[in-house]
Motif scaffolding. Structure first.
Motif, PDB file in Angstrom:
ATOM      1  N   UNK B   1       0.832  -1.201   0.000  1.00  0.00           N
ATOM      2  CA  UNK B   1       0.000   0.000   0.000  1.00  0.00           C
ATOM      3  C   UNK B   1       0.869   1.254   0.000  1.00  0.00           C
ATOM      4  N   UNK B   2       1.939   1.200   0.792  1.00  0.00           N
ATOM      5  CA  UNK B   2       2.778   2.386   0.849  1.00  0.00           C
ATOM      6  C   UNK B   2       3.513   2.588  -0.463  1.00  0.00           C
ATOM      7  N   UNK B   3       3.751   1.508  -1.211  1.00  0.00           N
ATOM      8  CA  UNK B   3       4.580   1.645  -2.397  1.00  0.00           C
ATOM      9  C   UNK B   3       3.824   2.232  -3.565  1.00  0.00           C
ATOM     10  N   UNK B   4       2.482   2.174  -3.523  1.00  0.00           N
ATOM     11  CA  UNK B   4       1.764   2.602  -4.725  1.00  0.00           C
ATOM     12  C   UNK B   4       1.843   4.094  -4.933  1.00  0.00           C
ATOM     13  N   UNK B   5       1.804   4.857  -3.852  1.00  0.00           N
ATOM     14  CA  UNK B   5       1.727   6.311  -4.028  1.00  0.00           C
ATOM     15  C   UNK B   5       3.066   6.906  -4.490  1.00  0.00           C
ATOM     16  N   UNK B   6       4.244   6.506  -3.971  1.00  0.00           N
ATOM     17  CA  UNK B   6       5.472   6.975  -4.615  1.00  0.00           C
ATOM     18  C   UNK B   6       5.617   6.511  -6.055  1.00  0.00           C
ATOM     19  N   UNK B   7       5.057   5.327  -6.403  1.00  0.00           N
ATOM     20  CA  UNK B   7       5.073   4.925  -7.808  1.00  0.00           C
ATOM     21  C   UNK B   7       4.271   5.893  -8.653  1.00  0.00           C
ATOM     22  N   UNK B  36       4.903  18.213 -12.624  1.00  0.00           N
ATOM     23  CA  UNK B  36       6.115  17.833 -11.893  1.00  0.00           C
ATOM     24  C   UNK B  36       6.003  18.272 -10.431  1.00  0.00           C
ATOM     25  N   UNK B  37       5.510  19.505 -10.215  1.00  0.00           N
ATOM     26  CA  UNK B  37       5.336  19.976  -8.838  1.00  0.00           C
ATOM     27  C   UNK B  37       4.397  19.075  -8.059  1.00  0.00           C
ATOM     28  N   UNK B  38       3.309  18.641  -8.711  1.00  0.00           N
ATOM     29  CA  UNK B  38       2.351  17.790  -8.016  1.00  0.00           C
ATOM     30  C   UNK B  38       2.928  16.430  -7.708  1.00  0.00           C
ATOM     31  N   UNK B  39       3.806  15.919  -8.565  1.00  0.00           N
ATOM     32  CA  UNK B  39       4.450  14.638  -8.272  1.00  0.00           C
ATOM     33  C   UNK B  39       5.271  14.733  -6.995  1.00  0.00           C
TER      34      UNK B  39
END
Lengths: 200, 100
Positions: B1-7, B36-39
């Motif tokens: 679950x934690x990995x999806x959002x940085x992906x 890019x800022x939102x990422x």
């Protein structure tokens, strides 16, 4: 404290839908020929990101994202697009030159590199360490009041500098974008002010 | 679950760089810069939620990034309008007056 108390599968489904919205929206921003479509898909991306901030316990930032990004930045972009848009092609997606293909290869390799780095990081070890540290500290619930408190005590100097930046940006944008008044002399050797009416 | 959002953040970042480099329209380049800022913001919020729940330093940094990105978008659009008024075109490869 969660603003929404949801069960775990519903949480996952909502996150999945928001991720699909962000992925398709960003593809629409980059790939459409018609730039008005891109501007509205950018608004969709901002809204989906704000909803995922709500799901990540960041309520103030989610509200700020809606207000500032969707309400100000996206509206400015749409108004600028409406002023300078010249539709010149009837295809939906542009054709790619050789530079576009090279950039696509480089960006996809960068994405695969980042995903491999993220999946190789031991996240469970880091959450174990921080959770054991958090148990020793004072437990007060995080809310908007705490953000305001930090902004005025620990982050006071960046906050004031940010207000100066916003003031300078406001004045600078008006100075750059206003129309020019030309001063010239006509035949009778008098100074005459001629207003420029080409753009609004 | 934690990995999806940085992906998701990495995907937005790469799409933003791709759009910024290959766009022929100035306003589309500014839109990809906002992506890019939102990422970066998504990454900061995720880590603030997972690792820094007591002191939300990541959220404060995101507030600063949002404000600075808004100011920069305003100035960028003002420059785009000034250029369009003078040259009547929005192709980004025709603005080479400052090239040597």
């Amino acid at each position: 404290m969660n603003i929404i108390e949801l069960s775990e599968p519903l949480h996952e489904i909502i996150f999945f839908l928001l991720e699909i919205g962000v992925i398709l929206g960003s593809l629409g921003v980059v790939l459409f020929n018609n730039i008005v479509y891109s501007a509205f898909f950018l608004g969709l991306v901002f809204s989906c990101i704000s909803l995922s901030y709500f799901a990540l316990n960041a309520e103030f930032v989610a509200a700020a994202q809606i207000l500032i990004y969707v309400g100000a930045v996206n509206v400015s972009i749409v108004s600028a697009v409406m002023l300078i848009n010249k539709p010149n092609s009837s295809k939906m997606f542009p054709s790619w030159a050789i530079g576009d293909k090279i950039t696509f290869l480089i960006c996809s390799s960068l994405f695969l590199l980042l995903v491999s780095v993220i999946s190789n990081t031991p996240w469970s070890n880091i959450t174990l360490i921080t959770e054991s540290k958090a148990l020793l500290e004072v437990d007060f619930t995080k809310n908007v009041q705490h953000i305001g408190y930090l902004l005025l005590t620990q982050f006071l100097l960046p906050f004031e500098l940010l207000s100066i930046i916003l003031l300078v940006a406001l004045i600078g944008a008006i100075v750059i974008a206003r129309r020019e008044n030309f001063v010239k002399t006509n035949r009778k050797r008098e100074l005459q002010i001629k207003k420029d009416f080409t753009v609004f | 679950m934690l990995e999806h959002v940085p992906n998701l953040g990495a995907y937005l970042f790469c799409i933003g760089i791709f759009g910024l480099v290959t766009s022929r329209n100035m306003v589309r380049a500014l839109m990809c810069l906002e992506l890019i800022f939102n990422a970066v913001n998504i990454n900061l919020i995720t880590f603030s939620n997972s690792f820094d729940t007591q002191e939300t330093k990541g959220e404060i940094f995101v507030i600063f990034i949002i404000a600075i990105a808004a100011a920069e978008a305003a100035i960028g659009l003002a420059i785009v309008l000034a250029i369009y008024r003078n040259k009547n075109s929005t192709r980004i490869d025709q603005f080479n007056l400052l090239k040597w």
